[in-house]
Write a protein that holds these residues in place. Structure first.
Motif, mmCIF file in Angstrom:
data_model
loop_
_atom_site.group_PDB
_atom_site.id
_atom_site.type_symbol
_atom_site.label_atom_id
_atom_site.label_comp_id
_atom_site.label_asym_id
_atom_site.label_seq_id
_atom_site.Cartn_x
_atom_site.Cartn_y
_atom_site.Cartn_z
ATOM 1 N N ASP A 195 -3.193 4.454 0.403
ATOM 2 C CA ASP A 195 -4.522 4.381 0.288
ATOM 3 C C ASP A 195 -4.989 3.115 0.548
ATOM 4 O O ASP A 195 -6.329 3.113 1.073
ATOM 5 C CB ASP A 195 -4.790 4.332 -1.482
ATOM 6 C CG ASP A 195 -4.382 5.721 -2.059
ATOM 7 O OD1 ASP A 195 -4.454 6.828 -1.564
ATOM 8 O OD2 ASP A 195 -4.045 5.631 -3.269
ATOM 9 N N THR A 196 -4.447 1.992 0.649
ATOM 10 C CA THR A 196 -4.713 0.758 1.401
ATOM 11 C C THR A 196 -3.676 0.549 2.501
ATOM 12 O O THR A 196 -2.440 1.045 2.299
ATOM 13 C CB THR A 196 -4.833 -0.358 0.408
ATOM 14 O OG1 THR A 196 -3.705 -0.517 -0.133
ATOM 15 C CG2 THR A 196 -5.940 -0.171 -0.609
ATOM 16 N N GLY A 246 0.745 -1.369 0.108
ATOM 17 C CA GLY A 246 0.117 -0.094 0.166
ATOM 18 C C GLY A 246 0.906 1.471 -0.172
ATOM 19 O O GLY A 246 0.215 2.436 -0.387
ATOM 20 N N PRO A 306 -2.904 -3.075 3.916
ATOM 21 C CA PRO A 306 -3.165 -4.345 4.309
ATOM 22 C C PRO A 306 -2.326 -5.167 5.386
ATOM 23 O O PRO A 306 -2.752 -5.976 6.250
ATOM 24 C CB PRO A 306 -2.944 -5.350 2.887
ATOM 25 C CG PRO A 306 -1.822 -4.297 2.298
ATOM 26 C CD PRO A 306 -2.241 -2.900 2.782
#
Length: 164
Positions: free
Chosen positions: A148-149, A113, A151
């Motif tokens: 943005d992410t 990410g 994980p």
């Protein structure tokens, strides 16, 4: 050359360069660490890696914190370069527990990410001799919400330490 062979070659070359240094040039009480890791251990173990680190001797004027430098070289071509701190939080005879935190960069960030990643870990160490110890470590890497992410991924690492 296949990626696992590259990983092994890089790790061995780093270790050999450290071991060729005179131990008088490095602070007594410091450690070199080399180990093998499995990543995504709480999901589907999709990556293996080599961990190589330099762990400085405890800084008595800074609560016994140990500056560290960490390189993680994964079998699918990812590399993580980080600097951080470690702290021995429990010691009893030949056994100790260590916490560590690193901030660094990963060169292939699409699975994590972001390029900036944080790695934290807890480890149990057992001193085999005065100079050699074995370590079992559980770690977590995450971008801390910078991407943005986010994980994240967990690792299990088995390592050997050489103390000089």
């Amino acid at each position: 050359m296949k990626t696992p062979l590259k990983t092994l070659a890089v790790a061995l070359s780093l270790l050999s360069s450290f071991t060729s240094l005179s131990t008088h040039a490095l602070p007594q009480g410091s450690e070199l660490k080399a180990g093998a890791a499995a990543w995504n251990v709480f999901d589907d173990v999709d990556r293996y890696a080599m961990h190589v680190a330099y762990i400085h001797k405890p800084l008595t004027s800074f609560y016994g914190l140990r500056p560290t430098v960490l390189l993680v070289n994964a079998d699918k071509g990812q590399h993580y370069y980080a600097a951080g701190i470690a702290k021995d939080v429990y010691e009893y005879e030949s056994f100790s527990v260590r916490l560590a935190f690193h901030a660094g960069i990963v060169d292939e960030s699409e699975n994590l990410g972001d390029t900036i990643e944080f790695y934290s870990s807890i480890a149990a160490l057992y001193n085999v001799t005065d100079d050699v110890s074995l370590e079992a470590e559980i770690g977590h890497i995450s971008n801390g919400g910078l991407g943005d992410t986010n994980p994240g991924s967990e690792s299990f690492v088995l390592s050997g330490h050489y103390r000089f």
